[in-house]
Design an enzyme around this catalytic site. Structure first.
Site, PDB file in Angstrom:
ATOM      1  N   ARG A  36       0.819  -1.218   0.000  1.00 52.96           N
ATOM      2  CA  ARG A  36       0.000   0.000   0.000  1.00 52.96           C
ATOM      3  C   ARG A  36       0.850   1.264   0.000  1.00 52.96           C
ATOM      4  NH1 ARG A  36      -4.970  -2.131   3.784  1.00 52.96           N
ATOM      5  NH2 ARG A  36      -6.224  -2.802   2.016  1.00 52.96           N
ATOM      6  N   LYS A 207     -20.996 -16.231   0.578  1.00 47.71           N
ATOM      7  CA  LYS A 207     -22.408 -15.998   0.896  1.00 47.71           C
ATOM      8  C   LYS A 207     -23.148 -15.153  -0.130  1.00 47.71           C
ATOM      9  CE  LYS A 207     -21.772 -15.961   5.880  1.00 47.71           C
ATOM     10  NZ  LYS A 207     -21.709 -14.983   6.970  1.00 47.71           N
ATOM     11  N   GLY A 357     -10.290  -9.318  -1.723  1.00 41.63           N
ATOM     12  CA  GLY A 357      -9.001  -9.866  -1.300  1.00 41.63           C
ATOM     13  C   GLY A 357      -8.669 -11.205  -1.942  1.00 41.63           C
ATOM     14  N   GLY A 380     -14.162  -3.574   0.824  1.00 44.68           N
ATOM     15  CA  GLY A 380     -15.506  -3.083   1.144  1.00 44.68           C
ATOM     16  C   GLY A 380     -15.929  -1.952   0.219  1.00 44.68           C
TER      17      GLY A 380
HETATM   18  P1  AMP Z   1     -16.031 -13.966   0.496  1.00 43.78           P
HETATM   19  O1  AMP Z   1     -15.290 -13.413   1.666  1.00 43.78           O
HETATM   20  O2  AMP Z   1     -17.504 -13.899   0.597  1.00 43.78           O
HETATM   21  O3  AMP Z   1     -15.500 -13.464  -0.827  1.00 43.78           O
HETATM   22  O4  AMP Z   1     -15.760 -15.526   0.529  1.00 43.78           O
HETATM   23  C1  AMP Z   1     -14.486 -16.054   0.391  1.00 43.78           C
HETATM   24  C2  AMP Z   1     -14.455 -17.405   1.040  1.00 43.78           C
HETATM   25  O5  AMP Z   1     -15.448 -18.226   0.456  1.00 43.78           O
HETATM   26  C3  AMP Z   1     -13.137 -18.092   0.826  1.00 43.78           C
HETATM   27  O6  AMP Z   1     -12.509 -18.251   2.062  1.00 43.78           O
HETATM   28  C4  AMP Z   1     -13.528 -19.424   0.222  1.00 43.78           C
HETATM   29  O7  AMP Z   1     -12.832 -20.508   0.793  1.00 43.78           O
HETATM   30  C5  AMP Z   1     -14.985 -19.551   0.556  1.00 43.78           C
HETATM   31  N1  AMP Z   1     -15.705 -20.424  -0.380  1.00 43.78           N
HETATM   32  C6  AMP Z   1     -15.688 -20.355  -1.718  1.00 43.78           C
HETATM   33  N2  AMP Z   1     -16.397 -21.351  -2.247  1.00 43.78           N
HETATM   34  C7  AMP Z   1     -16.873 -22.093  -1.232  1.00 43.78           C
HETATM   35  C8  AMP Z   1     -17.656 -23.263  -1.148  1.00 43.78           C
HETATM   36  N3  AMP Z   1     -18.092 -23.877  -2.249  1.00 43.78           N
HETATM   37  N4  AMP Z   1     -17.945 -23.743   0.074  1.00 43.78           N
HETATM   38  C9  AMP Z   1     -17.501 -23.128   1.178  1.00 43.78           C
HETATM   39  N5  AMP Z   1     -16.749 -22.004   1.173  1.00 43.78           N
HETATM   40  C10 AMP Z   1     -16.430 -21.496  -0.026  1.00 43.78           C
END
Ligand code: AMP
Length: 400
Positions: A36, A207, A357, A380
């Site tokens: 950064r 999610k 990230g 974010g």
């Molecule tokens: P996010 O912070 O919402 O971008 O989610 C990232 C996280 O989602 C990472 O740590 C991934 O390991 C997890 N992730 C991605 N695909 C899956 C999946 N099919 N099942 C469980 N976790 C997942």
């Protein structure tokens, strides 16, 4: 309307307050990674080379109590900056008062000064007063009084209304974007407001609930939205498919149904998945079409889905990617994320924009980051920008 940028300003002899993002990982005074600081150099050098007196402000970590302060001092950052610029940098160990004002008065044209962590203002005499992160009007006014113009180059905090961005801007005649901020506005803002079509978004991650705002906004703008990652299986459940033990947000299934109805064929779900018996890299795993069998959880998109996604992507003119296609931290479930990242690197005719990230880590790990048009510096902030929200830090930058 286009925003004022640092190259529009007359900087010679001016006291140039600069909000930068020096929020680096730091432990026991040792900087883990100075990306950064390096990223902020072009704007700092520009100001200095054009005769401005650069007065740098940034937050570093979170300050909730007095004891948090010593470990989150900006001093090591100022020292690193001095090494990177190869010239002296004045560090002022305070955020207000005579010592700071005198140091600013003593600056010559082209000099660089770093003020103490802006979040020191969040705790005063042991009390959690949140003057910086609550945008205390007096604090913004005071900081603004220290400079002649304001340059905001901290996109990572643009979704927050803090004293060191919005507070200063609202008390300053002219606020300009720095080069980093300008690039974020050009690419993410450009994709959201005026994308070249076909515009394809790739959304992954754990999610649905985290990405719902982005899906909603981009449904109105994108030609296709490719879905991957854990959120896929909430959509599968909404379609009445079997999901085994896959990640699911039960309270979001109805919402997923609504999105599917609204989206028609704009929303593209993976048709196959890599499934495993446990959330473990060494668990028995295989690739399945469609339904996820009982006793298995889906942890990555499968090879057919990768090919189908690439087929959609190959004619895209604008691509935005946020969130991994699977549990890419485990090598057996990383292929979807890595293949998509690699493929984006081959799209030389498209604007390719990566935020978040995990997707950023993937393209860096693959060494394709320099083949992409833009890697966002704000997690974010980039999500809220993609949601179509007005980011207060950007709104506060003057129009051209
Ligand atoms: P996010 O912070 O919402 O971008 O989610 C990232 C996280 O989602 C990472 O740590 C991934 O390991 C997890 N992730 C991605 N695909 C899956 C999946 N099919 N099942 C469980 N976790 C997942």
């Amino acid at each position: 309307m286009a925003k004022l940028t640092v190259s529009d300003l007359d900087l010679k002899g001016k006291k140039v307050l600069m909000r930068v993002d020096f929020n680096v990982p730091i432990k026991d005074g040792v900087i883990g990674n100075d990306n950064r600081i390096v990223a902020a150099l072009p704007t700092i050098k520009y100001v200095s080379e054009h005769g401005g007196k650069a007065i740098l402000l940034s937050h570093l970590g979170r300050i909730k109590k007095e004891e948090d302060k010593p470990g989150l001092s900006m001093r090591p950052v100022a020292e690193r900056l001095s090494n990177l610029l190869n010239k002296p940098v004045t560090f002022v160990p305070t955020t207000e008062g005579k010592q700071l004002e005198d140091a600013i008065d003593g600056l010559n044209d082209g000099d660089v000064l770093v003020m103490e962590n802006t979040r020191y203002e969040d705790v005063k005499n042991g009390e959690n007063v949140k003057r910086e992160s609550g945008n205390d009007p007096e604090l913004g006014k005071y900081w603004a009084s220290l400079g002649d113009v304001f340059v905001n180059d901290a996109f990572g905090t643009a979704h927050r209304s803090h004293a060191s961005n919005v507070g200063i801007a609202s008390n300053m005649g002219q606020t300009a974007a720095g080069f980093l901020m300008e690039k974020e506005i050009k690419f993410i803002g450009g994709a959201v407001d005026n994308p070249e079509h076909p515009f394809v978004a790739i959304l992954g991650g754990a999610k649905v609930s985290d990405k719902i705002g982005v899906i909603d906004n981009l449904l109105a703008k994108a030609d296709k939205i490719l879905i991957g990652g854990g959120m896929t299986y909430t959509f599968y459940a909404a379609k009445g498919m079997k999901i085994g033990n896959s990640l699911v947000e039960k309270d979001k299934i109805d919402l997923a149904k609504e999105i599917l109805d609204k989206a028609g064929d704009k929303l593209v779900l993976p048709t196959d998945s890599v499934v495993a018996e446990k959330f473990d890299n060494d668990a028995a795993h295989k690739t399945v079409d469609g339904d996820i069998p009982d006793g298995y959880m889906a942890l990555d998109i499968g090879p057919k889905s990768i090919a189908e996604f690439e087929d959609v992507l190959k004619s895209a003119k604008t691509v935005v990617w946020n969130g991994p296609m699977g549990v890419f931290e485990m090598s057996n479930y990383a292929e979807g994320t890595l293949e998509i990242g690699k493929f984006l690197g081959t799209l030389t005719e498209a604007k390719t924009i990566v935020g978040g990230g995990d997707s950023t880590a993937a393209v860096q790990q693959l060494g394709v980051a320099d083949k992409l048009s833009h890697i966002s510096t704000g997690g974010g902030a980039s999500l809220e920008y993609l949601e179509g929200k007005t980011l207060p830090g950007i709104a506060a930058i003057s129009d051209k």
